[in-house]
Design a protein around this motif. Structure first.
Motif, PDB file in Angstrom:
ATOM      1  N   GLY A 371       0.779  -1.231   0.000  1.00  0.00           N
ATOM      2  CA  GLY A 371       0.000   0.000   0.000  1.00  0.00           C
ATOM      3  C   GLY A 371       0.809   1.279   0.000  1.00  0.00           C
ATOM      4  O   GLY A 371       0.231   2.373  -0.001  1.00  0.00           O
ATOM      5  N   ALA A 372       2.132   1.203  -0.012  1.00  0.00           N
ATOM      6  CA  ALA A 372       2.958   2.414  -0.057  1.00  0.00           C
ATOM      7  C   ALA A 372       2.867   3.051  -1.437  1.00  0.00           C
ATOM      8  O   ALA A 372       2.553   2.394  -2.433  1.00  0.00           O
ATOM      9  CB  ALA A 372       4.403   2.085   0.287  1.00  0.00           C
ATOM     10  N   GLU A 373       3.161   4.358  -1.507  1.00  0.00           N
ATOM     11  CA  GLU A 373       3.105   5.090  -2.775  1.00  0.00           C
ATOM     12  C   GLU A 373       4.379   5.915  -2.941  1.00  0.00           C
ATOM     13  O   GLU A 373       4.748   6.682  -2.051  1.00  0.00           O
ATOM     14  CB  GLU A 373       1.881   5.999  -2.819  1.00  0.00           C
ATOM     15  N   LEU A 374       5.021   5.749  -4.087  1.00  0.00           N
ATOM     16  CA  LEU A 374       6.245   6.491  -4.403  1.00  0.00           C
ATOM     17  C   LEU A 374       6.039   7.265  -5.687  1.00  0.00           C
ATOM     18  O   LEU A 374       5.513   6.726  -6.664  1.00  0.00           O
ATOM     19  CB  LEU A 374       7.431   5.537  -4.573  1.00  0.00           C
ATOM     20  N   ASN A 375       6.506   8.530  -5.708  1.00  0.00           N
ATOM     21  CA  ASN A 375       6.351   9.366  -6.893  1.00  0.00           C
ATOM     22  C   ASN A 375       7.560  10.276  -7.032  1.00  0.00           C
ATOM     23  O   ASN A 375       7.954  10.947  -6.065  1.00  0.00           O
ATOM     24  CB  ASN A 375       5.073  10.215  -6.770  1.00  0.00           C
ATOM     25  N   ARG A 376       8.211  10.275  -8.196  1.00  0.00           N
ATOM     26  CA  ARG A 376       9.343  11.156  -8.509  1.00  0.00           C
ATOM     27  C   ARG A 376      10.372  11.135  -7.376  1.00  0.00           C
ATOM     28  O   ARG A 376      10.635  12.149  -6.733  1.00  0.00           O
ATOM     29  CB  ARG A 376       8.873  12.582  -8.774  1.00  0.00           C
ATOM     30  N   CYS A 377      10.957   9.976  -7.161  1.00  0.00           N
ATOM     31  CA  CYS A 377      11.921   9.855  -6.078  1.00  0.00           C
ATOM     32  C   CYS A 377      13.033   8.876  -6.444  1.00  0.00           C
ATOM     33  O   CYS A 377      12.896   8.073  -7.364  1.00  0.00           O
ATOM     34  CB  CYS A 377      11.236   9.423  -4.775  1.00  0.00           C
ATOM     35  N   ILE A 378      14.141   8.981  -5.704  1.00  0.00           N
ATOM     36  CA  ILE A 378      15.283   8.082  -5.837  1.00  0.00           C
ATOM     37  C   ILE A 378      15.538   7.478  -4.465  1.00  0.00           C
ATOM     38  O   ILE A 378      15.738   8.216  -3.487  1.00  0.00           O
ATOM     39  CB  ILE A 378      16.535   8.838  -6.318  1.00  0.00           C
ATOM     40  N   LEU A 379      15.504   6.166  -4.361  1.00  0.00           N
ATOM     41  CA  LEU A 379      15.750   5.481  -3.106  1.00  0.00           C
ATOM     42  C   LEU A 379      17.075   4.728  -3.210  1.00  0.00           C
ATOM     43  O   LEU A 379      17.229   3.858  -4.069  1.00  0.00           O
ATOM     44  CB  LEU A 379      14.613   4.507  -2.769  1.00  0.00           C
ATOM     45  N   ASP A 380      18.013   5.079  -2.349  1.00  0.00           N
ATOM     46  CA  ASP A 380      19.333   4.442  -2.361  1.00  0.00           C
ATOM     47  C   ASP A 380      19.224   3.010  -1.822  1.00  0.00           C
ATOM     48  O   ASP A 380      18.160   2.555  -1.405  1.00  0.00           O
ATOM     49  CB  ASP A 380      20.313   5.272  -1.534  1.00  0.00           C
ATOM     50  N   LYS A 381      20.332   2.299  -1.799  1.00  0.00           N
ATOM     51  CA  LYS A 381      20.337   0.874  -1.472  1.00  0.00           C
ATOM     52  C   LYS A 381      19.769   0.585  -0.086  1.00  0.00           C
ATOM     53  O   LYS A 381      19.955   1.361   0.863  1.00  0.00           O
ATOM     54  CB  LYS A 381      21.760   0.323  -1.552  1.00  0.00           C
ATOM     55  N   ASP A 382      19.055  -0.543   0.005  1.00  0.00           N
ATOM     56  CA  ASP A 382      18.593  -1.113   1.270  1.00  0.00           C
ATOM     57  C   ASP A 382      17.599  -0.226   2.018  1.00  0.00           C
ATOM     58  O   ASP A 382      17.441  -0.358   3.234  1.00  0.00           O
ATOM     59  CB  ASP A 382      19.781  -1.443   2.180  1.00  0.00           C
ATOM     60  N   VAL A 383      16.916   0.666   1.315  1.00  0.00           N
ATOM     61  CA  VAL A 383      15.849   1.455   1.932  1.00  0.00           C
ATOM     62  C   VAL A 383      14.623   0.563   2.127  1.00  0.00           C
ATOM     63  O   VAL A 383      14.271  -0.224   1.248  1.00  0.00           O
ATOM     64  CB  VAL A 383      15.492   2.683   1.068  1.00  0.00           C
ATOM     65  N   GLY A 408      11.915  18.988  -7.614  1.00  0.00           N
ATOM     66  CA  GLY A 408      11.005  18.202  -6.802  1.00  0.00           C
ATOM     67  C   GLY A 408      11.272  16.722  -6.718  1.00  0.00           C
ATOM     68  O   GLY A 408      10.400  15.957  -6.317  1.00  0.00           O
ATOM     69  N   VAL A 409      12.494  16.280  -7.061  1.00  0.00           N
ATOM     70  CA  VAL A 409      12.839  14.861  -6.947  1.00  0.00           C
ATOM     71  C   VAL A 409      13.347  14.589  -5.532  1.00  0.00           C
ATOM     72  O   VAL A 409      14.289  15.233  -5.065  1.00  0.00           O
ATOM     73  CB  VAL A 409      13.903  14.460  -7.979  1.00  0.00           C
ATOM     74  N   VAL A 410      12.730  13.628  -4.868  1.00  0.00           N
ATOM     75  CA  VAL A 410      13.083  13.289  -3.478  1.00  0.00           C
ATOM     76  C   VAL A 410      14.164  12.218  -3.481  1.00  0.00           C
ATOM     77  O   VAL A 410      14.080  11.238  -4.217  1.00  0.00           O
ATOM     78  CB  VAL A 410      11.848  12.775  -2.719  1.00  0.00           C
ATOM     79  N   VAL A 411      15.187  12.389  -2.639  1.00  0.00           N
ATOM     80  CA  VAL A 411      16.264  11.404  -2.518  1.00  0.00           C
ATOM     81  C   VAL A 411      16.263  10.848  -1.108  1.00  0.00           C
ATOM     82  O   VAL A 411      16.448  11.589  -0.137  1.00  0.00           O
ATOM     83  CB  VAL A 411      17.640  12.020  -2.838  1.00  0.00           C
ATOM     84  N   VAL A 412      16.068   9.550  -0.984  1.00  0.00           N
ATOM     85  CA  VAL A 412      16.073   8.869   0.313  1.00  0.00           C
ATOM     86  C   VAL A 412      17.426   8.183   0.477  1.00  0.00           C
ATOM     87  O   VAL A 412      17.808   7.379  -0.391  1.00  0.00           O
ATOM     88  CB  VAL A 412      14.925   7.844   0.401  1.00  0.00           C
ATOM     89  N   PRO A 413      18.157   8.457   1.543  1.00  0.00           N
ATOM     90  CA  PRO A 413      19.522   7.943   1.671  1.00  0.00           C
ATOM     91  C   PRO A 413      19.568   6.448   1.947  1.00  0.00           C
ATOM     92  O   PRO A 413      18.594   5.819   2.356  1.00  0.00           O
ATOM     93  CB  PRO A 413      20.088   8.747   2.854  1.00  0.00           C
ATOM     94  N   LYS A 414      20.745   5.882   1.761  1.00  0.00           N
ATOM     95  CA  LYS A 414      20.985   4.467   1.950  1.00  0.00           C
ATOM     96  C   LYS A 414      20.598   4.022   3.359  1.00  0.00           C
ATOM     97  O   LYS A 414      20.808   4.731   4.339  1.00  0.00           O
ATOM     98  CB  LYS A 414      22.476   4.176   1.704  1.00  0.00           C
ATOM     99  N   ASP A 415      19.977   2.829   3.443  1.00  0.00           N
ATOM    100  CA  ASP A 415      19.623   2.173   4.702  1.00  0.00           C
ATOM    101  C   ASP A 415      18.505   2.864   5.477  1.00  0.00           C
ATOM    102  O   ASP A 415      18.223   2.481   6.622  1.00  0.00           O
ATOM    103  CB  ASP A 415      20.843   2.027   5.629  1.00  0.00           C
ATOM    104  N   ALA A 416      17.862   3.861   4.881  1.00  0.00           N
ATOM    105  CA  ALA A 416      16.802   4.581   5.598  1.00  0.00           C
ATOM    106  C   ALA A 416      15.594   3.674   5.831  1.00  0.00           C
ATOM    107  O   ALA A 416      15.295   2.795   5.038  1.00  0.00           O
ATOM    108  CB  ALA A 416      16.390   5.836   4.832  1.00  0.00           C
ATOM    109  N   ARG A 417      14.891   3.934   6.934  1.00  0.00           N
ATOM    110  CA  ARG A 417      13.635   3.278   7.231  1.00  0.00           C
ATOM    111  C   ARG A 417      12.558   4.350   7.199  1.00  0.00           C
ATOM    112  O   ARG A 417      12.555   5.254   8.033  1.00  0.00           O
ATOM    113  CB  ARG A 417      13.660   2.586   8.595  1.00  0.00           C
ATOM    114  N   VAL A 418      11.661   4.253   6.253  1.00  0.00           N
ATOM    115  CA  VAL A 418      10.666   5.305   6.036  1.00  0.00           C
ATOM    116  C   VAL A 418       9.362   4.855   6.696  1.00  0.00           C
ATOM    117  O   VAL A 418       8.712   3.949   6.194  1.00  0.00           O
ATOM    118  CB  VAL A 418      10.452   5.557   4.533  1.00  0.00           C
TER     119      VAL A 418
END
Length: 418
Positions: A371-383, A408-418
């Motif tokens: 049920g998660a939703e992702l839009n215009r983003c970059i997720l690094d490894k192991d997120v 408006g591009v979102v970058v989530v860093p490596k190993d993050a827990r969202v």
């Protein structure tokens, strides 16, 4: 196990003049580079690209197909990831034939410490240059994505009887910017430099991080170049060399012309920002992508883990079919009842039931919960994205948690827990 030799590796056809055998290649991967959001843990050359590659694979593949077999990779900033990739994916050459791809971090010899820039790196490794029988050097920026037949560049350098040859790309208002541009005469000779860019038209010819230089000439100029640039990392080597060359014959080689065996898509990007990196991936998904990854005989090699095939399966609870539309999926990617649209998924990405991934770039082993939703983003490894989480929909909320680019591009860093 297949033994790779000159006869089995791609490159020079039998009977051709062996121009590359007289060339020593330095691939520069010392700097952190941009975008900073993706180089916190790795040098730019090791940044993932296109779902399965690293940025450095494009320059190395160009070397491979061009018959270049002696390559020194200058490394420094957070180089472990790059060294591991070179070991796992590029241990191709036969040392018995004098072939190598060798990482070259600072050797801390008596007259040197950390590399202060390319000129200082060449100065510190002067002994390697002097003892190598090659008569010319090819200097490459390991942080750019493009395809090019270096063998034709080397032949052009010899035809022009040049001491320095810089590969030049055409700059338009829509292409990657350049700090300065190069003026060339009709006979290809470089006659001047223009810059900064704000003082002149943004169009013209600009260096693309590819330079051929005669070995003897480089050794003559090296000490002078160090004095001119004071060894600083921010010194632009091409500009400094061309300005210092004086009466030397410096010529420009037009990138994207008719010469060479690679199809001339004319694509070049230094991925200099998050938005440039994101757009480079979205362009791969066009019906006619600007970068041709599918030319037979010019494949881009890389390291690939022994993962199972990518697969879509129904969601375990809802029965929703896993779907993907106009996307790239690497080996091991698994869509379990989720929906993926216009996205690039790296190895072992998992998208759970009811999740929606739209316009996203997901690095290795990202897990998108149900049920998660992702839009215009970059997720690094192991997120890991928790079930029901949303990224890329609320600019204020995204900025409070992550880095957000000007577009408006979102970058989530490596190993993050969202």
């Amino acid at each position: 196990m297949r033994i790779l030799t000159r006869a089995t590796l791609p490159g020079i056809a039998e009977g051709e003049i062996d121009v590359p055998s007289e060339t020593l290649t330095f691939l520069v991967a010392t700097e952190r580079g941009a975008p900073a959001e993706l180089t916190e843990e790795r040098t730019k050359a090791a940044v993932p690209f296109g779902g399965k590659y690293r940025v450095v694979d494009f320059s190395l593949a160009n070397c491979l197909h061009s018959g270049l077999r002696q390559i020194l990779v200058l490394t420094q900033y957070r180089s472990h990831s790059l060294h591991k990739h070179l070991r796992d994916g590029w241990s191709l050459f036969n040392a018995e034939l004098g072939e190598f791809i060798t990482p070259l971090p600072p050797q801390m010899r008596a007259d040197g410490g950390w590399y202060l820039g390319l000129v200082d790196a060449l100065r510190q490794n002067r002994y390697l240059i002097e003892r190598n029988p090659a008569r010319r050097l090819l200097l490459l920026d390991g942080g750019a994505v493009y395809r090019m037949d270096y063998a034709e560049l080397l032949r052009f350098h010899d035809e022009q009887q040049a001491q320095v040859t810089a590969a030049l790309r055409t700059v338009t208002e829509n292409s990657a910017p350049s700090a300065y541009r190069v003026e060339c005469s009709e006979d290809h000779r470089i006659t001047g430099l223009l810059g900064p860019i704000g003082e002149h038209s943004p169009t013209g010819l600009a260096p693309m991080g590819v330079l051929v230089i005669g070995k003897d000439y480089l050794l003559e100029q090296l000490d002078h170049l160090v004095r001119v640039g004071n060894g600083h990392a921010e010194m632009d080597f091409v500009a400094t060399l061309l300005q210092a060359s004086g009466a030397a014959r410096a010529v420009g080689y037009r990138f994207g012309g008719e010469r060479g065996r690679v199809s001339q898509d004319g694509y070049w990007s230094d991925l200099g920002s998050v938005d440039a990196y994101y757009q480079a991936h979205m362009s791969l998904l066009e019906a006619r992508p600007a970068l041709d990854l599918y030319q037979p005989g010019w494949n881009i090699l890389t390291y690939q883990g022994q993962y199972p095939p990518a697969r879509t399966v129904p969601g375990p609870n809802s029965g929703n079919e896993g779907v993907f539309v106009n996307s790239m999926l690497a080996s091991g990617a698994l869509i379990c009842g989720g929906a993926v649209n216009r996205s690039v998924l790296s190895p072992c990405v998992k998208v759970d039931d009811g999740a929606i991934v739209d316009g996203a770039i997901l690095f290795d082993r990202v897990h998108v919960g149900a049920g998660a939703e992702l839009n215009r983003c970059i997720l690094d490894k192991d997120v890991v994205v928790s079930p029901g989480a949303r990224i890329g929909f609320d600019r204020k909320e995204d900025r409070a948690r992550f880095s957000v680019s000007p577009e408006g591009v979102v970058v989530v860093p490596k190993d993050a827990r969202v």
